[in-house]
Design a protein around this motif. Structure first.
Motif, mmCIF file in Angstrom:
data_model
loop_
_atom_site.group_PDB
_atom_site.id
_atom_site.type_symbol
_atom_site.label_atom_id
_atom_site.label_comp_id
_atom_site.label_asym_id
_atom_site.label_seq_id
_atom_site.Cartn_x
_atom_site.Cartn_y
_atom_site.Cartn_z
ATOM 1 N N GLN A 74 -124.124 -4.219 45.707
ATOM 2 C CA GLN A 74 -124.801 -3.168 46.469
ATOM 3 C C GLN A 74 -123.830 -2.468 47.422
ATOM 4 O OE1 GLN A 74 -128.154 -4.471 48.838
ATOM 5 N NE2 GLN A 74 -129.020 -2.423 48.821
ATOM 6 N N THR A 75 -122.969 -3.225 48.064
ATOM 7 C CA THR A 75 -121.987 -2.648 48.980
ATOM 8 C C THR A 75 -120.988 -1.774 48.222
ATOM 9 O OG1 THR A 75 -122.185 -4.506 50.504
ATOM 10 C CG2 THR A 75 -120.158 -3.214 50.641
ATOM 11 N N LEU A 76 -120.442 -2.303 47.132
ATOM 12 C CA LEU A 76 -119.412 -1.569 46.398
ATOM 13 C C LEU A 76 -119.953 -0.342 45.667
ATOM 14 C CD1 LEU A 76 -117.344 -4.558 44.977
ATOM 15 C CD2 LEU A 76 -116.607 -2.906 46.713
ATOM 16 N N LEU A 77 -121.194 -0.414 45.214
ATOM 17 C CA LEU A 77 -121.772 0.685 44.440
ATOM 18 C C LEU A 77 -122.646 1.607 45.284
ATOM 19 C CD1 LEU A 77 -122.670 -1.317 41.200
ATOM 20 C CD2 LEU A 77 -120.651 0.116 41.620
ATOM 21 N N ALA A 78 -122.590 1.456 46.598
ATOM 22 C CA ALA A 78 -123.449 2.242 47.497
ATOM 23 C C ALA A 78 -123.295 3.745 47.286
ATOM 24 C CB ALA A 78 -123.152 1.882 48.958
ATOM 25 N N GLY A 79 -122.114 4.217 47.002
ATOM 26 C CA GLY A 79 -121.895 5.647 46.800
ATOM 27 C C GLY A 79 -122.119 6.110 45.379
ATOM 28 N N LEU A 80 -122.586 5.213 44.518
ATOM 29 C CA LEU A 80 -122.818 5.521 43.103
ATOM 30 C C LEU A 80 -124.257 5.172 42.738
ATOM 31 C CD1 LEU A 80 -119.492 3.888 41.827
ATOM 32 C CD2 LEU A 80 -119.917 6.337 42.138
ATOM 33 N N PRO A 81 -125.225 5.977 43.180
ATOM 34 C CA PRO A 81 -126.640 5.599 43.009
ATOM 35 C C PRO A 81 -127.069 5.390 41.561
ATOM 36 C CG PRO A 81 -126.438 7.861 43.813
ATOM 37 C CD PRO A 81 -125.070 7.260 43.851
ATOM 38 N N GLU A 82 -126.556 6.176 40.628
ATOM 39 C CA GLU A 82 -126.939 5.977 39.226
ATOM 40 C C GLU A 82 -126.421 4.633 38.712
ATOM 41 O OE1 GLU A 82 -125.548 7.969 35.151
ATOM 42 O OE2 GLU A 82 -126.779 9.335 36.360
ATOM 43 N N ARG A 83 -125.186 4.300 39.073
ATOM 44 C CA ARG A 83 -124.604 3.022 38.657
ATOM 45 C C ARG A 83 -125.355 1.861 39.297
ATOM 46 N NH1 ARG A 83 -122.946 1.902 34.352
ATOM 47 N NH2 ARG A 83 -122.261 4.049 34.353
ATOM 48 N N TRP A 84 -125.755 2.014 40.561
ATOM 49 C CA TRP A 84 -126.502 0.961 41.246
ATOM 50 C C TRP A 84 -127.860 0.749 40.580
ATOM 51 C CZ3 TRP A 84 -126.512 -3.361 43.383
ATOM 52 C CH2 TRP A 84 -127.556 -3.829 44.179
ATOM 53 N N ARG A 85 -128.555 1.845 40.225
ATOM 54 C CA ARG A 85 -129.854 1.705 39.546
ATOM 55 C C ARG A 85 -129.674 1.020 38.188
ATOM 56 N NH1 ARG A 85 -130.639 6.677 42.262
ATOM 57 N NH2 ARG A 85 -129.911 7.874 40.468
ATOM 58 N N HIS A 86 -128.587 1.351 37.479
ATOM 59 C CA HIS A 86 -128.301 0.671 36.212
ATOM 60 C C HIS A 86 -128.096 -0.830 36.467
ATOM 61 C CE1 HIS A 86 -126.388 -0.453 32.428
ATOM 62 N NE2 HIS A 86 -125.364 -0.922 33.134
ATOM 63 N N THR A 87 -127.339 -1.152 37.488
ATOM 64 C CA THR A 87 -127.058 -2.557 37.803
ATOM 65 C C THR A 87 -128.338 -3.315 38.122
ATOM 66 O OG1 THR A 87 -124.823 -2.020 38.542
ATOM 67 C CG2 THR A 87 -125.774 -4.075 39.376
ATOM 68 N N ILE A 88 -129.215 -2.712 38.892
ATOM 69 C CA ILE A 88 -130.511 -3.342 39.192
ATOM 70 C C ILE A 88 -131.280 -3.597 37.893
ATOM 71 C CG2 ILE A 88 -132.785 -2.977 40.252
ATOM 72 C CD1 ILE A 88 -131.291 -1.366 42.462
ATOM 73 N N GLY A 89 -131.294 -2.601 37.009
ATOM 74 C CA GLY A 89 -131.988 -2.755 35.729
ATOM 75 C C GLY A 89 -131.399 -3.858 34.876
ATOM 76 N N VAL A 90 -130.068 -3.971 34.862
ATOM 77 C CA VAL A 90 -129.407 -5.023 34.089
ATOM 78 C C VAL A 90 -129.747 -6.395 34.668
ATOM 79 C CG1 VAL A 90 -127.153 -5.987 33.436
ATOM 80 C CG2 VAL A 90 -127.575 -3.527 33.235
#
Length: 195
Positions: free
Chosen positions: A19-35
């Motif tokens: 969450q900290t590292l991907l904070a500036g990449l909302p699409e990537r963060w949403r993908h990560t949550i889904g995974v």
């Protein structure tokens, strides 16, 4: 004295780091949550409790290499794995991140095969489940089947990309892993009758 976290603590630590590292990449963060959600769905049905925890940790961390702060090679599986190794995460976690979703095929197309050999390339139900979770969740966390995911990936990266160059070798590996997980899930849902 450093506190040693157990697996559950490591899952939380992995989620917080992603969450900290991907904070500036909302699409990537949403993908990560889904995974991670997809990994949660399959972990108890196809893996032991310990391997299920490893799967969740790897699911949260699999795309941290997209974080601009971690860019070294520009290849996110390798950059993420290098960060994890340098931060003291277990070699197994770094290896799962480095090699998630048949990344070795793309690494070869990018001329990074030797660098990838630094990390263990686990071929197991855990690596299959991580690939399944990653390849059935698209950008923004949208559920997709593997064919839709591959088509989307090729479209986003383009016909001249390393992804396109690796497609002929990578795609069968991904499909086979997804099919193995689907068979395990089907067996768990409909166990064979006892004779």
């Amino acid at each position: 004295m450093t506190r040693v976290l157990g697996p559950v603590g490591d899952v939380h630590r992995a989620r917080d780091l992603a969450q900290t590292l991907l904070a500036g990449l909302p699409e990537r963060w949403r993908h990560t949550i889904g995974v991670a959600r997809r990994a949660e769905e399959v972990r108890g049905t196809v893996l032991s409790a310990a391997d299920g925890e490893v799967l969740l940790i790897a699911a949260w961390l699999h795309d941290i290499g997209y974080a601009p702060a971690l860019h070294q090679t520009g290849f996110h599986p390798l950059d993420g794995a290098r960060h994890l190794a340098a931060a003291g995460w277990p070699a197994r976690i770094a290896g799962l991140v480095a090699h998630h979703s048949a990344a070795r095929c793309v690494a070869e197309a990018r001329g990074l095969a030797e660098e990838m050999q630094t990390f263990p390339d686990e071929q197991s139900p855990v690596s299959d489940a991580l690939l399944y979770a990653d390849q059935t969740v698209g950008p923004n966390g949208v559920t997709m089947n593997v064919e839709q995911r591959v088509a989307d990936m090729l479209d986003r990266h383009g016909p001249d990309s390393p992804h396109a160059a690796a497609h002929a070798t990578r795609s069968p590996v991904m499909r086979a892993a997804v099919q193995r997980v689907q068979r395990r899930l089907a067996t768990m849902r409909h166990p064979p009758s006892a004779a």
